[in-house]
Scaffold this motif. Structure first.
Motif, PDB file in Angstrom:
ATOM      1  N   GLY A  11       0.782  -1.232   0.000  1.00  0.00           N
ATOM      2  CA  GLY A  11       0.000   0.000   0.000  1.00  0.00           C
ATOM      3  C   GLY A  11       0.808   1.274   0.000  1.00  0.00           C
ATOM      4  O   GLY A  11       0.233   2.371  -0.024  1.00  0.00           O
ATOM      5  N   ILE A  12       2.134   1.178   0.021  1.00  0.00           N
ATOM      6  CA  ILE A  12       2.996   2.354  -0.053  1.00  0.00           C
ATOM      7  C   ILE A  12       4.130   2.057  -1.025  1.00  0.00           C
ATOM      8  O   ILE A  12       4.401   0.914  -1.367  1.00  0.00           O
ATOM      9  N   SER A  13       4.798   3.126  -1.457  1.00  0.00           N
ATOM     10  CA  SER A  13       5.846   2.951  -2.446  1.00  0.00           C
ATOM     11  C   SER A  13       7.173   2.571  -1.796  1.00  0.00           C
ATOM     12  O   SER A  13       7.618   3.205  -0.839  1.00  0.00           O
ATOM     13  N   ASN A  14       7.791   1.534  -2.335  1.00  0.00           N
ATOM     14  CA  ASN A  14       9.134   1.125  -1.949  1.00  0.00           C
ATOM     15  C   ASN A  14      10.168   1.527  -2.994  1.00  0.00           C
ATOM     16  O   ASN A  14      11.371   1.389  -2.766  1.00  0.00           O
ATOM     17  N   LEU A  15       9.697   2.004  -4.145  1.00  0.00           N
ATOM     18  CA  LEU A  15      10.578   2.396  -5.233  1.00  0.00           C
ATOM     19  C   LEU A  15       9.815   3.340  -6.144  1.00  0.00           C
ATOM     20  O   LEU A  15       8.675   3.056  -6.520  1.00  0.00           O
ATOM     21  N   GLY A  16      10.438   4.479  -6.473  1.00  0.00           N
ATOM     22  CA  GLY A  16       9.825   5.460  -7.369  1.00  0.00           C
ATOM     23  C   GLY A  16      10.673   5.707  -8.596  1.00  0.00           C
ATOM     24  O   GLY A  16      11.606   4.942  -8.909  1.00  0.00           O
ATOM     25  N   GLY A  17      10.379   6.796  -9.285  1.00  0.00           N
ATOM     26  CA  GLY A  17      11.032   7.069 -10.549  1.00  0.00           C
ATOM     27  C   GLY A  17      12.522   7.346 -10.428  1.00  0.00           C
ATOM     28  O   GLY A  17      13.323   6.875 -11.254  1.00  0.00           O
ATOM     29  N   ILE A  18      12.920   8.125  -9.421  1.00  0.00           N
ATOM     30  CA  ILE A  18      14.344   8.412  -9.230  1.00  0.00           C
ATOM     31  C   ILE A  18      15.094   7.127  -8.912  1.00  0.00           C
ATOM     32  O   ILE A  18      16.176   6.851  -9.450  1.00  0.00           O
ATOM     33  N   SER A  19      14.516   6.304  -8.044  1.00  0.00           N
ATOM     34  CA  SER A  19      15.152   5.046  -7.671  1.00  0.00           C
ATOM     35  C   SER A  19      15.269   4.119  -8.877  1.00  0.00           C
ATOM     36  O   SER A  19      16.310   3.477  -9.087  1.00  0.00           O
ATOM     37  N   ALA A  20      14.202   4.026  -9.672  1.00  0.00           N
ATOM     38  CA  ALA A  20      14.262   3.182 -10.869  1.00  0.00           C
ATOM     39  C   ALA A  20      15.350   3.661 -11.822  1.00  0.00           C
ATOM     40  O   ALA A  20      16.068   2.851 -12.426  1.00  0.00           O
ATOM     41  N   THR A  21      15.493   4.977 -11.935  1.00  0.00           N
ATOM     42  CA  THR A  21      16.527   5.527 -12.807  1.00  0.00           C
ATOM     43  C   THR A  21      17.919   5.197 -12.287  1.00  0.00           C
ATOM     44  O   THR A  21      18.838   4.900 -13.064  1.00  0.00           O
ATOM     45  N   MET A  22      18.089   5.228 -10.949  1.00  0.00           N
ATOM     46  CA  MET A  22      19.363   4.820 -10.363  1.00  0.00           C
ATOM     47  C   MET A  22      19.683   3.369 -10.717  1.00  0.00           C
ATOM     48  O   MET A  22      20.806   3.043 -11.115  1.00  0.00           O
ATOM     49  N   GLY A  23      18.679   2.497 -10.540  1.00  0.00           N
ATOM     50  CA  GLY A  23      18.895   1.092 -10.850  1.00  0.00           C
ATOM     51  C   GLY A  23      19.274   0.880 -12.305  1.00  0.00           C
ATOM     52  O   GLY A  23      20.200   0.126 -12.617  1.00  0.00           O
TER      53      GLY A  23
END
Length: 247
Positions: free
Chosen positions: A117-129
């Protein structure tokens, strides 16, 4: 991202040791199969390991995506503080997925034991990965900014898609330690196999044997499909001995 808003984690909880390497050829062999999870699932059944999570439970954000690679793991736990108070007064982000990305090697898969129900990964994090060469992520929990992660080609298998941030609601307590994803134990370096059907976790100790069995099934399945491409009657269809899949 400022020093005040970056995640904080006790450095003692980040395991910096070199992850064990996958047996030579395992990742390449499994990644070359179109939709490998069905065959991997069968091999895990034969070996007595329940390591399969249905794609209806952890859903892929990019249809048709496949990834095979060693796990880099992260574990989150809920914060006891009122998130609205933390957001209004503290602005202290205790998630540390960026630390996991910093340790990511090309071809790794980020595996997060997170919260629903909450975010563990967002757009900035995905871009880092993506920048670090990570193949994607498997998350027992939610994510956000899904349009962005799709656009950059960073697939995620997750339970929830939501705008609600996890920054004020959870904290990272360990990186590269054991995690549990829908009841399946995952250790750093275990092989993660994910496609439209499932997420499969292959313990490193079973990786060679799983791959051997999978490649044998590829041969027998190809023979069956070749037969079906002919005009021969189904009464002549070769019925493989079930032992062939286990030997």
């Amino acid at each position: 991202m400022t020093r005040e808003t970056m995640g904080r984690i006790d450095p003692r909880l980040i395991r910096l040791f070199d992850l064990p390497a996958a047996p030579e050829g395992v990742v390449v062999a499994l990644a070359a199969i179109d939709g490998p999870c069905e065959l991997v699932s069968d091999a895990l059944d034969d070996l007595g390991f329940d390591g399969v999570i249905a794609a209806s439970v952890l859903r892929p954000t990019i249809a048709g995506a496949t990834m095979v690679g060693p796990a880099i793991t992260l574990r989150n736990r809920p914060l006891e503080a009122d998130p609205f108070v933390v957001a209004r007064e503290g602005h202290m982000n205790r998630q540390a997925d960026f630390e996991a990305h910093n340790l990511t090697r090309p071809g790794d898969v980020l595996v997060i034991e997170g919260r629903q129900g909450i975010s563990n990964l967002g757009g900035i994090s995905a871009t880092m990965g993506k920048r670090q060469g990570g193949l994607g992520a498997v998350i027992d929990g939610g994510i956000r900014d899904v349009r962005h992660s799709r656009r950059i080609g960073y697939p995620v298998w997750c339970s929830d898609i939501t705008a609600r941030t996890g920054r004020w609601r959870q904290e990272t307590v360990e990186i590269n330690g054991p995690v549990t994803i829908r009841g399946v134990p995952v250790h750093p370096g275990d092989i993660v196999c994910a496609d439209d059907s499932a997420v499969c976790i292959i313990p490193l100790a079973l990786a060679d044997e799983v791959t051997r069995r999978v490649l044998k099934r590829v041969v027998t399945d190809r023979a069956s499909l070749d037969f079906l491409a002919t005009d021969r009657p189904l009464s002549e269809f070769p019925r493989p001995d079930a032992r062939n899949f286990r030997e």
